[in-house]
Scaffold this active site. Structure first.
Site, PDB file in Angstrom:
ATOM      1  NE  ARG A  50      -2.532   1.155   3.615  1.00  0.00           N
ATOM      2  CZ  ARG A  50      -3.295   1.042   4.711  1.00  0.00           C
ATOM      3  NH1 ARG A  50      -4.562   0.386   4.677  1.00  0.00           N
ATOM      4  NH2 ARG A  50      -2.754   1.036   5.680  1.00  0.00           N
ATOM      5  CE  LYS A 149      -2.492   4.739   6.666  1.00  0.00           C
ATOM      6  NZ  LYS A 149      -3.465   5.362   7.435  1.00  0.00           N
ATOM      7  CD  GLU A 182     -11.595   6.265   5.252  1.00  0.00           C
ATOM      8  OE1 GLU A 182     -11.195   4.879   5.607  1.00  0.00           O
ATOM      9  OE2 GLU A 182     -11.121   7.221   4.788  1.00  0.00           O
TER      10      GLU A 182
END
Ligand code: PMP
Length: 284
Positions: A50, A149, A182
């Site tokens: 990621r 991220k 989220e």
């Protein structure tokens, strides 16, 4: 505590970066929050994939291979003699000048911090937590892909402030269409009629590593799983709800915006998944 920055170790008090680092000036960088359980870095491979994919998406060249990074993270854990804890792995664009131009940053900076994790009190896991919906929306998917991220968390911080002002730990963030994305640092799941639902990444959810682990565990427990669009109506009328994240693990939610979930106690599917997750982290 020994903090790793660009090839050297520093004591916590001496661990500093330049005021010209674009991570500081612009939030230009990517990061991971990773757990250490029983002497082993949990899902390190997944976190590194990621990290490198986030970096690639923002054209950030990490100055070591993924294999070198894996060894480095494990080395920093060893140096800090941490059997259980938390790793913050940060890659910033590096030192540049005061303009936005990333080409002024000669080399990305790699920072690895190994620390203790501030766990939520255990009663939250048995009693559940209350959350609210925040007015601060998740960044639009066409503005910044939620799978990146990045170090830009300002709207999540605004949502966290709203949660705290309401006396809650977490807040649901909606996307710009008003669908559930989220929480500020966690993914969200609901259970309705024994089936599990969580928003898709294209609705604004981070592709959470704990989320993926829980989806796998649910499948092994024969709980049908769906990733799909959810509205606040779906949350309010769910039988159960819980959040997932590397920090929070699996935490039951018992009220959203003043609406009680089910009978106001963590539900049976949530408790089963929480138990399965706890077993999995020691066995993995
Ligand atoms: N959403 C956001 C915005 C996060 O920052 C995080 C990580 N703290 C998560 C979800 C959960 O992701 P993971 O399970 O990979 O930690």
């Amino acid at each position: 505590m020994k903090v790793y920055i660009d090839g050297k170790y520093y004591e916590k008090e001496e661990a500093c970066i330049s005021v010209f680092d674009h991570g500081l000036l612009y939030g230009d960088g990517v990061f991971e929050g990773i757990r250490i359980y029983n002497d082993k870095v949990f899902k390190l491979g997944e976190h590194l994939v990621r990290l490198y994919q986030s970096a690639k998406a923002i054209l950030l060249n990490i100055p070591m291979t993924i294999e070198q990074m894996q060894k480095k993270v494990e080395e920093v854990v060893r140096v800090n003699k941490k059997r259980d804890g938390y790793i913050r792995l940060v890659v910033t664009r590096g030192r540049g000048d005061l303009g936005l131009d990333p080409d002024k940053c000669a080399k990305a900076s790699v920072i690895i911090i190994v620390a203790d994790i501030a766990l939520y009190p255990s009663e939250y896991y048995t009693k559940g937590i209350a959350i609210i919906t925040s007015s601060s929306r998740r960044l639009p998917v066409d503005g910044l892909d939620p799978r990146i991220k990045s170090l830009n968390y300002l709207n999540n911080i605004m949502a966290k402030i709203e949660a705290k002002q309401a006396g809650c730990l977490e807040a649901v963030m909606l996307n710009k269409e008003g669908y559930v994305a989220e929480c500020t640092g966690d993914n969200i799941f609901i259970i309705k009629a024994g089936e599990l639902y969580t928003p898709t990444t294209y609705q604004g959810a981070l592709d959470g590593i704990t989320r993926a682990t829980v989806l796998d565990l649910a499948a092994t427990l024969a709980v049908p799983c769906h990733t799909r669009t959810l509205s606040r109506y779906d949350l309010y009328n769910a039988d159960e709800c819980f959040l997932t994240g590397s920090g929070a693990e699996v935490i039951p939610v018992t009220a959203i915006d003043g609406r009680k979930m089910g009978d106001g106690k963590p539900g049976s599917v949530t408790r089963k998944l929480l138990a399965a997750f706890r077993q999995f982290i020691v066995a993995d």
